[in-house]
Design a protein around this motif. Structure first.
Motif: not given
Length: 645
Positions: A370-373, A404-406, A418-423, A595-598
């Motif tokens: 996930d984002a930030g993982s 993934n690219l972060y 960028y959650d498309v798997v980059i091989s 950590r980000l809270y909205s």
């Protein structure tokens, strides 16, 4: 340091010696501990009064799945010795320990390697850890390499150009000479052997460093009996095998004198940074290689020039990465790696209606998640770089695998994913093209506090208590590294808590860097509530949704509750629940995990005129419960972006 001497390998019953004419390294056999390093006129730069097993060693901490960051300490002693490479240019030795169900050891195959090259003023080490699918699950909070140098010789430590100094002795921390403070790593030097250290606080966490900057550190011996002065340096040319990404903080060197190569630790993150091996999960990882470099200068030369030389050597090692000489097939050489290039832009229409180059952004490849993982990723490899002024980036020497690219961009909240798997395959050169990061944004900025940079460093950091000073950090950019700063909050706010008035207050002066409890004279702790006061005109949109963005730089056993205009209401508008075991407050860090809270805020709870947001940190078990804020922003309801700059 060039030398024409040939490499020699002497194998004895219980020891093995690698010697290239510049230095000689003695290792126990089959354990694989470094028991001696002969260099210059020093027969052994390590602490000979310690047991041989405690001078230079790999270690780890593991448990069978117990929550927390503690476990069984294991010095990873090998059981099988093998000469992997021996020729005119290189010696590579292996010290293996294979897992057996009957042994009460961590369920890993461990292969520790040591390398010496001809004409090299140092030696390398790396290790291969392997867990097979059928083996028991376990937790791995920490693994590292430790060297303990001669305490009679190595008294000067260097981590960075502005973080170097003479250091106290380990004797100064114990018995009547030292007084343990609020946690055992911090010791007040009461009766040190050298009077210059009297009244200082010594704590190894004061010398921690972010992975992105942790490339070289070590010690200098200025012992007059040594001719010439000698330096011992730990050089890490790549962080690809470290956990937690570029902002993860690790220990470096500290009183002992110790020099560490940290690979995996829970420091500044807590249990979220513990590697947890699941049932039926295979795993293999190479930690290192890292380089241990020794240097010297002629007598009469400034010994601090050894630090300058160590930095030069570090640059050479970085430029040589990935090394071509490790013999294990598990360490891929340059031609077995790939490359990824691209361009990153930011689109925040309330700042600029056009895409902006993401200048100086951090961009990296890490395990899919996930984002930030990437912050808490521990099992795989990570590859990071920074964009240039135009948002362009190139990530070099990537291991074969799926990623993934972060990214994140200083000046903007949130994480790009960028959650498309980059091989990545051997020799691949991937151009991913233009990527656009749209940071979280609901409406125009009503007000903001701080700078979105994942750190609390821009806020008010008080002077330390004069009774608890580390002289290195007096008038230093890293003033947050002083001991006991959390106690200053109660001194500044003895009866009432912090109140910040938007448009009047100035966050570098008026926003305390850590939202902590107030400690009373009897040692108990009171939870604290901070207030943000702000004025709205007669354009309050009662039917609209305002958005409060709260970015935390760290949290430690905290619960942050948010209320608006009524502190007495039973149910908070928002609560984080209990979060964090970062321990950055106690360990002199200015951030831990981001950590980000909205928080949605109905316009109906706001009034024309003065409004107040209450930020309550309600857990009050200790002085170290609390959070550090990175950035806070109130956004108005969505509006026509064309009316904003």
């Amino acid at each position: 340091m060039a030398n024409k001497a040939t490499l020699q390998l002497d194998i004895h019953d219980h020891h093995v010696v690698m010697d290239n004419g510049i230095l000689a390294v003695t290792l126990s056999k089959p354990d694989g501990n470094v028991t001696g390093i002969k260099y210059s006129n020093i027969d052994n730069i390590l602490e000979v009064r310690d047991k041989e097993a405690h001078r230079g060693y790999w270690d780890l901490v593991w448990n069978s799945g117990t929550p927390g960051t503690t476990g069984t300490f294991d010095e990873m002693r090998g059981k099988e010795f093998e000469v992997v490479v021996q020729n005119e240019e290189q010696i590579e030795l292996s010290f293996k320990r294979n897992y057996s169900f009957k042994d009460k050891e961590v369920p890993l195959n461990i292969d520790k390697r040591f390398i010496m090259l001809r004409n090299s003023s140092g030696f390398y080490s790396y290790a291969i850890y392997e867990h097979l699918r059928e083996w028991p699950p376990f937790n791995l909070p920490q693994t590292r390499i430790v060297f303990k140098l001669s305490k009679d010789k190595f008294h000067y430590m260097a981590i960075a150009d502005n973080r170097k100094r003479s250091m106290p002795l380990p004797d100064d921390r114990v018995g009547r000479r030292g007084k343990t403070l609020d946690f055992p790593e911090a010791v007040l030097l009461v009766h040190p052997r050298e009077a210059a250290f009297k009244g200082e606080v010594d704590d190894k966490y004061q010398y921690s460093c972010e992975n992105k900057d942790l490339k070289v550190h070590g010690w200098i011996s200025m012992d007059p009996s040594d001719d010439p002065p000698v330096g011992f340096w730990q050089i890490t040319p790549s962080s690809e095998f470290r956990s937690g990404g570029p902002l993860k903080q690790n220990l470096t060197s500290h009183v002992g004198p110790y020099a560490l190569a940290m690979f995996l630790s829970a420091h500044y993150g807590g249990e979220e940074l513990v590697l947890k091996m699941n049932p039926d999960e295979p795993w293999k990882k190479v930690f290192g290689p890292v380089f241990f470099y020794l240097n010297s200068v002629p007598n009469g030369t400034d010994p601090l020039s050894l630090w300058e030389d160590a930095k030069t050597q570090m640059t050479k090692e970085v430029q040589s990465w990935p090394y071509s000489f490790p013999a294990s097939e598990n360490f891929p050489p340059p031609n077995q790696r790939g490359r990824l290039t691209g361009n990153l832009f930011v689109l925040d229409r309330y700042v600029n209606q056009e895409q902006m180059p993401a200048a100086e952004a951090y961009v990296g490849l890490a395990a899919p998640g996930d984002a930030g993982s990437w912050q808490t990723e521990t099992k795989g490899y990570q590859f990071w770089t920074k964009t240039d002024a135009y948002g362009s980036f190139s990530i070099e020497n990537v291991r074969i695998g799926d990623y993934n690219l972060y990214a994140w961009v200083p000046g903007f909240i949130g994480d790009y994913h960028y959650d498309v798997v980059i091989s990545v395959s051997a020799g691949s050169d991937i151009d991913i093209g233009d990527l656009v990061f749209e940071p979280p944004r609901n409406g125009p900025t009503v007000w903001e506090i701080g700078i979105p940079d994942r750190s609390a460093n821009e806020f008010y950091i008080p002077d330390p208590n004069p009774n608890y000073i580390n002289k290195l950090y007096v008038d230093h950019p890293d003033r947050f590294r002083q001991y006991g700063l959390w106690e200053r909050y109660a001194e500044l706010y003895p009866d009432t808590d912090l109140v910040y008035t938007v448009g009047v207050s100035d966050y570098p002066k008026d926003w305390f860097f850590a939202h902590v409890n107030r400690t009373r004279n009897d040692g108990s702790h009171l939870p604290t509530t901070w207030q943000i006061k702000f004025t709205l005109d007669n354009n309050v949109d009662k039917s609209g949704i305002y958005k409060l963005r709260v970015a935390l730089a760290t949290a430690n056993v905290a619960e942050l509750q948010i209320r608006v205009n009524n502190l007495e209401v039973e149910h908070a508008l928002f609560t984080t629940g209990q979060i964090g075991h970062d321990n950055a407050i106690a360990r002199h860090g200015i951030h831990g995990l981001y950590r980000l809270y909205s928080v949605d805020m109905s316009g109906s709870v706001l009034v024309e005129g003065e409004n107040t947001i209450f930020l309550s940190q309600i857990i009050n078990d200790s002085s170290f419960n609390g959070v550090m804020y990175d950035y806070i922003r109130l956004e108005g309801p969505p509006s026509d972006v064309s009316t904003h700059p």
